[in-house]
Design a protein around this motif. Structure first.
Motif, PDB file in Angstrom:
ATOM      1  N   PRO A  32     -86.393  19.441  81.173  1.00 48.98           N
ATOM      2  CA  PRO A  32     -85.579  18.233  80.852  1.00 48.98           C
ATOM      3  C   PRO A  32     -84.290  18.839  79.756  1.00 48.98           C
ATOM      4  O   PRO A  32     -83.196  18.236  79.741  1.00 48.98           O
ATOM      5  N   LEU A  33     -85.062  19.442  78.602  1.00 47.55           N
ATOM      6  CA  LEU A  33     -84.048  19.425  77.375  1.00 47.55           C
ATOM      7  C   LEU A  33     -83.127  20.530  77.874  1.00 47.55           C
ATOM      8  O   LEU A  33     -81.992  20.670  77.110  1.00 47.55           O
TER       9      LEU A  33
ATOM     10  N   CYS B  15     -88.799  25.570  77.992  1.00 45.89           N
ATOM     11  CA  CYS B  15     -88.015  25.129  77.038  1.00 45.89           C
ATOM     12  C   CYS B  15     -88.171  25.529  75.609  1.00 45.89           C
ATOM     13  O   CYS B  15     -87.340  26.181  74.803  1.00 45.89           O
ATOM     14  N   GLY B  16     -89.555  25.479  75.374  1.00 43.11           N
ATOM     15  CA  GLY B  16     -90.072  25.522  73.955  1.00 43.11           C
ATOM     16  C   GLY B  16     -89.666  24.755  72.845  1.00 43.11           C
ATOM     17  O   GLY B  16     -89.150  25.228  71.974  1.00 43.11           O
ATOM     18  N   CYS B  17     -89.670  23.580  73.087  1.00 40.83           N
ATOM     19  CA  CYS B  17     -89.049  22.487  72.034  1.00 40.83           C
ATOM     20  C   CYS B  17     -89.907  22.650  70.748  1.00 40.83           C
ATOM     21  O   CYS B  17     -91.063  23.009  71.091  1.00 40.83           O
ATOM     22  N   CYS B  45     -88.750  15.504  76.009  1.00 33.33           N
ATOM     23  CA  CYS B  45     -88.994  14.754  77.146  1.00 33.33           C
ATOM     24  C   CYS B  45     -90.369  13.949  77.369  1.00 33.33           C
ATOM     25  O   CYS B  45     -91.217  14.104  76.317  1.00 33.33           O
ATOM     26  N   LYS B  47     -92.988  14.623  78.583  1.00 35.79           N
ATOM     27  CA  LYS B  47     -94.313  15.466  78.447  1.00 35.79           C
ATOM     28  C   LYS B  47     -94.440  15.722  76.876  1.00 35.79           C
ATOM     29  O   LYS B  47     -95.692  15.890  76.576  1.00 35.79           O
ATOM     30  N   GLY B  48     -93.186  16.205  76.370  1.00 37.13           N
ATOM     31  CA  GLY B  48     -93.495  16.520  74.950  1.00 37.13           C
ATOM     32  C   GLY B  48     -93.947  15.504  74.130  1.00 37.13           C
ATOM     33  O   GLY B  48     -94.876  15.524  73.128  1.00 37.13           O
TER      34      GLY B  48
END
Ligand code: SF4
Lengths: 532, 135
Positions: A32-33, B15-17, B45, B47-48
């Motif tokens: 998503p990001l 992504c590794g936010c 998102c 999930k995060g």
């Protein structure tokens, strides 16, 4: 190809790209990001191209969306290159200065004129032209792909074709360009970087290279084997033949994640000694003789490497739940007992060792990771990390073009199995659902598996949305609820693979890419029946 | 009452936010997005945002389990590790190191993946190591 399976460029660079070509990535749901960045690029005037059989979310924002037939990516890409070359849009100077084998590419894509490609892929000649022009002519252009490209018997061919296309237009080694695979799992990149592969140590150093072997012999004080080991699929076969007697699985759930579930289960039943280390009782753990409880990301220290090669800290926030232990401590204790002591007081000491034997991680210490992390290659303690790869030269010197011929998928539809099945993710769940289905909010969003089916097919088989359907392939059958939607084209079924009780992978085929040994999750033939 | 915020990395996708774990009296209570990180710049998102929810579920494994006659029994670490180490050593003696194989994980840390391959290569003596997430 030009080596290394990571994004050549960075996530943030996507925002300033002027053309983004997305193929085999359901970006909005799986990443998503990253999708956010693509939407920002669009707002700044980028052209968005999506090639995906399904009308996925990001396709609604696309300037060009084409729905190629399943498993025809090589033909599609060859067709695009054919047009670029015949119009003279290729990057001549770049090809001359930085690549080799161009004549071979030229010759092979000559066999893919637009009309022929249109017939194979179902994409109109007009759309092929539009993609070729947008990608070749934009000031900067990025390719983004994910498992929709790799999970085919032709996965390596697909990736090489993308590399061909990018080099043809001089898109590798430049800002806001590149070939950018998106890793599905948080540390898929790191697992590969760290040598969780049968043929390489950390940093992709080959086990069958004598120099490398000697270095590791000395660093680890052991006489190491120079013989590459078994891949996952080879392990399965070796267990069946009685050659592998013990299997130790850490943090994976192959019963749900791997193709051909019935086969995986029979193998796990057969192996003499199975150890599973996980945080929940998974479908795979049921078959174990011993289960070792590991901990979640909140309970341990370490690092993850994201899909743009950024190494970032994982920090312990709470004590382990119950008597569970951090996975790295479990491995150390086991190693001690086997007679090879591992003495690390904290995770940072392991990174210090990684740094000493892995050139691409050579400058990475925990102290330097405070802040935004570091992107490898980061060879020395002064090196700032690497935003995009292959700037001056390719890892292997010159970028190598390769001739790739189109091969149809391993299984085609026929009278008995007239529909094609493809699999993937949805936005709520993650992988085999081990974690997300334990989360109340996420479970509430999507409790059960479903199969997307085109309204025309639903009509043909007399299926309404209140029915349940049985989906049957040559390998198995599952019952599932239908979701009737134009998201999938006629003749294609889509099932997300997160749900163990309606596991898409009970149906999928374990035909492998001959080089990368990745199973063809993305294409197999099925039929459907209404459940009475 | 003791409240802490621990910066770390999301456990779900590639992504590794960057996320911040909120801890109240030693208990994980929530997740906030990292603000400055170039990956996510303050967003997450679904999930995060919910990535703390699975941590305390009752179904978490809290003790090692050993199967006897087809049924799992809880046991201590000593016994469980002893069983594993003993059995691996025995199999190696009888059939050689290459009769043992391991799968590491795209969900575990770099350090853990590194140690797993070291365990197989240096302690056991085989290159039979892979993971499930070939891209
Ligand atoms: S917050 Fe969402 S997009 Fe970011 S790493 Fe986690 S799962 Fe991926």
């Amino acid at each position: 190809m030009f080596g290394s399976g990571a994004m050549t460029n960075s996530i943030a660079e996507l925002e300033d790209s002027k053309c983004i070509f997305i193929i085999g990535s359901n970006t909005s749901e799986a990443h998503p990001l990253i999708a956010n960045r693509i939407l920002r690029a669009k707002a700044k005037g980028a052209k968005i191209i999506v090639a995906d059989p399904r009308k996925i979310h990001i396709a609604f924002y696309a300037d060009i969306h084409v729905r190629q037939n399943l498993g025809t990516d090589v033909a599609l890409l060859n067709g695009i290159m054919n047009i670029i070359i015949s119009k003279g849009w290729q990057a001549r100077e770049y090809i001359e200065a930085r690549t080799e084998n161009y004549a071979v590419l030229q010759e092979s894509v000559a066999n893919y004129p637009p009309e022929k490609v249109s017939e194979i892929t179902g994409v109109s000649v007009q759309d092929l032209n539009a993609i070729a022009e947008a990608y070749a002519k934009a000031p900067s252009a990025s390719i983004v792909y994910a498992m929709g490209i790799t999970q085919h018997t032709t996965g390596v061919d697909n990736v090489k074709s993308l590399a061909n296309l990018a080099m043809l237009c001089g898109r590798v080694g430049a800002e806001s360009c590149g070939v950018n695979p998106l890793r599905g799992q948080n540390n898929g990149q790191g697992a590969c970087d760290m040598g969780a592969l049968p043929n390489v140590y950390s940093g992709y150093q080959r086990v069958d290279d004598e120099e490398v072997g000697k270095k590791f012999d000395a660093a680890w004080g052991a006489q190491l084997s120079r013989k590459p080991g078994l891949t996952l699929m080879d392990m399965m076969h070796a267990i069946e033949e009685g050659q592998v007697r013990a299997l130790y699985i850490m943090g994976e759930n192959p019963v749900v994640s791997d193709p051909n579930r019935a086969h995986v289960e029979s193998v796990l039943k057969k192996v003499e000694f199975l150890v599973v280390q996980d945080i929940f009782m998974t479908e795979t753990a049921q078959y174990a003789q011993v289960i070792l409880p590991g901990v979640s990301f909140a309970e341990k220290d370490g690092t993850f490497t994201n899909t743009e090669r950024r190494v970032q800290r994982v920090r312990k926030a709470i004590e382990p739940v119950g008597n569970a232990r951090p996975d790295w401590q479990i491995i150390c204790s086991l190693s001690d007992m086997i007679g090879y002591p591992m003495n690390y007081n904290e995770a940072g000491e392991i990174q210090d060792e990684i740094k000493s034997v892995t050139p691409s991680y050579g400058g990475i210490t925990y102290a330097r990771l405070d802040g935004d992390g570091l992107q490898w290659p980061c060879p020395t303690s002064e090196h700032p990390g690497t935003k995009f790869l292959h700037k001056e030269r390719f890892t292997r010197g010159r970028g190598l073009f390769s001739a790739i011929a189109f091969k149809p998928p391993a299984e085609a539809s026929d009278n008995e199995f007239p529909l094609m099945l493809t699999t993937g993710r949805n936005f709520v769940h993650y992988h085999t659902g081990t974690l997300t289905r334990q989360s109340r909010s996420l479970d509430d969003e999507q409790k059960e598996g479903y199969a997307e089916i085109n309204p025309l097919d639903a009509h043909k088989y007399g299926i309404s949305k209140r029915d349940r359907i049985k989906v049957v392939s040559r390998r198995g059958a599952i019952e599932i609820k239908p979701e009737i939607t134009g998201r999938v084209p006629e003749g294609i079924l889509f099932i997300p693979f997160h749900f163990a009780e309606a596991a898409a992978n009970a149906l999928t085929i374990d035909a492998l890419d001959p080089v990368a040994k990745i199973p063809e999750y993305k294409v197999c033939a099925v039929r459907i029946e209404k459940v009475a | 009452m003791y409240y802490e915020c621990i910066p770390t990395t999301c456990t779900y996708c590639g992504c590794g936010c960057s996320v911040v774990l909120q801890v109240l009296d030693g208990h994980l209570v929530g997740v906030l997005p990292g603000k400055t990180n170039p990956v996510n710049e303050g967003s997450l998102c679904i999930k995060g945002w919910t990535s703390h929810e699975f941590v305390y579920r009752e179904k978490r494994l809290k003790n090692p389990l050993v199967k006897k006659d087809g049924v799992f029994f809880e046991t201590g670490w000593e016994e469980a590790l002893d069983t594993v180490a003993g059995k691996l050593k025995k199999i190696k003696e009888e059939s050689g190191a290459d009769s043992i194989a391991a799968l590491a994980s795209a969900k575990c840390t770099n350090e853990e993946n590194y140690l797993m391959q070291k365990l197989m290569r240096a302690a056991i003596g085989t290159n039979n190591i892979d993971h499930c997430a070939r891209l």
